[in-house]
Motif scaffolding. Structure first.
Motif, PDB file in Angstrom:
ATOM      1  N   GLY A  11       0.820  -1.214   0.000  1.00 16.46           N
ATOM      2  CA  GLY A  11       0.000   0.000   0.000  1.00 16.46           C
ATOM      3  C   GLY A  11       0.849   1.257   0.000  1.00 16.46           C
ATOM      4  O   GLY A  11       0.508   2.248  -0.655  1.00 16.46           O
ATOM      5  N   ASP A  12       1.960   1.232   0.724  1.00 14.43           N
ATOM      6  CA  ASP A  12       2.862   2.384   0.758  1.00 14.43           C
ATOM      7  C   ASP A  12       3.484   2.616  -0.617  1.00 14.43           C
ATOM      8  O   ASP A  12       3.632   3.755  -1.060  1.00 14.43           O
ATOM      9  CB  ASP A  12       3.967   2.189   1.801  1.00 14.43           C
ATOM     10  CG  ASP A  12       3.438   2.161   3.226  1.00 14.43           C
ATOM     11  OD1 ASP A  12       2.293   2.628   3.457  1.00 14.43           O
ATOM     12  OD2 ASP A  12       4.165   1.666   4.109  1.00 14.43           O
ATOM     13  N   GLY A  33      -6.773  -2.951  -4.362  1.00 14.00           N
ATOM     14  CA  GLY A  33      -7.508  -2.081  -3.467  1.00 14.00           C
ATOM     15  C   GLY A  33      -7.968  -2.761  -2.191  1.00 14.00           C
ATOM     16  O   GLY A  33      -8.440  -2.110  -1.265  1.00 14.00           O
ATOM     17  N   CYS A  34      -7.833  -4.073  -2.133  1.00  9.92           N
ATOM     18  CA  CYS A  34      -8.268  -4.812  -0.950  1.00  9.92           C
ATOM     19  C   CYS A  34      -7.347  -4.502   0.229  1.00  9.92           C
ATOM     20  O   CYS A  34      -6.136  -4.446   0.062  1.00  9.92           O
ATOM     21  CB  CYS A  34      -8.243  -6.312  -1.207  1.00  9.92           C
ATOM     22  SG  CYS A  34      -9.373  -6.850  -2.484  1.00  9.92           S
ATOM     23  N   PRO A  35      -7.919  -4.339   1.412  1.00 10.44           N
ATOM     24  CA  PRO A  35      -7.084  -4.050   2.580  1.00 10.44           C
ATOM     25  C   PRO A  35      -6.003  -5.100   2.834  1.00 10.44           C
ATOM     26  O   PRO A  35      -4.884  -4.758   3.219  1.00 10.44           O
ATOM     27  CB  PRO A  35      -8.086  -4.020   3.742  1.00 10.44           C
ATOM     28  CG  PRO A  35      -9.383  -3.704   3.099  1.00 10.44           C
ATOM     29  CD  PRO A  35      -9.334  -4.327   1.730  1.00 10.44           C
ATOM     30  N   GLU A  40       0.066  -6.126   2.829  1.00  8.12           N
ATOM     31  CA  GLU A  40       1.128  -7.125   2.725  1.00  8.12           C
ATOM     32  C   GLU A  40       2.462  -6.473   2.408  1.00  8.12           C
ATOM     33  O   GLU A  40       2.516  -5.429   1.761  1.00  8.12           O
ATOM     34  CB  GLU A  40       0.851  -8.109   1.579  1.00  8.12           C
ATOM     35  CG  GLU A  40      -0.236  -9.087   1.814  1.00  8.12           C
ATOM     36  CD  GLU A  40      -0.419 -10.028   0.627  1.00  8.12           C
ATOM     37  OE1 GLU A  40      -0.747 -11.187   0.889  1.00  8.12           O
ATOM     38  OE2 GLU A  40      -0.251  -9.611  -0.534  1.00  8.12           O
ATOM     39  N   THR A  41       3.525  -7.141   2.824  1.00  5.48           N
ATOM     40  CA  THR A  41       4.851  -6.711   2.390  1.00  5.48           C
ATOM     41  C   THR A  41       5.111  -7.298   1.009  1.00  5.48           C
ATOM     42  O   THR A  41       4.417  -8.218   0.572  1.00  5.48           O
ATOM     43  CB  THR A  41       5.955  -7.200   3.344  1.00  5.48           C
ATOM     44  OG1 THR A  41       6.006  -8.638   3.286  1.00  5.48           O
ATOM     45  CG2 THR A  41       5.733  -6.729   4.772  1.00  5.48           C
TER      46      THR A  41
END
Length: 68
Positions: A11-12, A33-35, A40-41
């Motif tokens: 996400g980052d 787009g899923c949380p 995840e890394t």
């Protein structure tokens, strides 16, 4: 941002370099787009999708302007 590593959260990466999305899609991460996938890394995603983490990092870091 420093070079993306296996411990960087997906996400980052997507927040700072959305142009990397096609790379993740190419390894089968179709729910960016899923949380769960955003949390995840890079290493975790590679393990789930059977992808070499070093090869993926090379592709991602080539696209992230700050990592060049």
């Amino acid at each position: 941002m420093a070079t993306i590593t296996k411990d960087t959260i997906i996400g980052d990466i997507l927040d700072i370099a959305p142009e990397t999305a096609p790379v993740f899609l190419s390894i089968g991460m179709h729910c960016l787009g899923c949380p769960s996938s955003r949390g995840e890394t890079v290493e975790q995603a590679c393990m789930v999708h059977g992808v070499d983490v070093d090869a993926l990092l090379e592709k991602i870091n080539a696209l992230v302007p700050a990592a060049k």
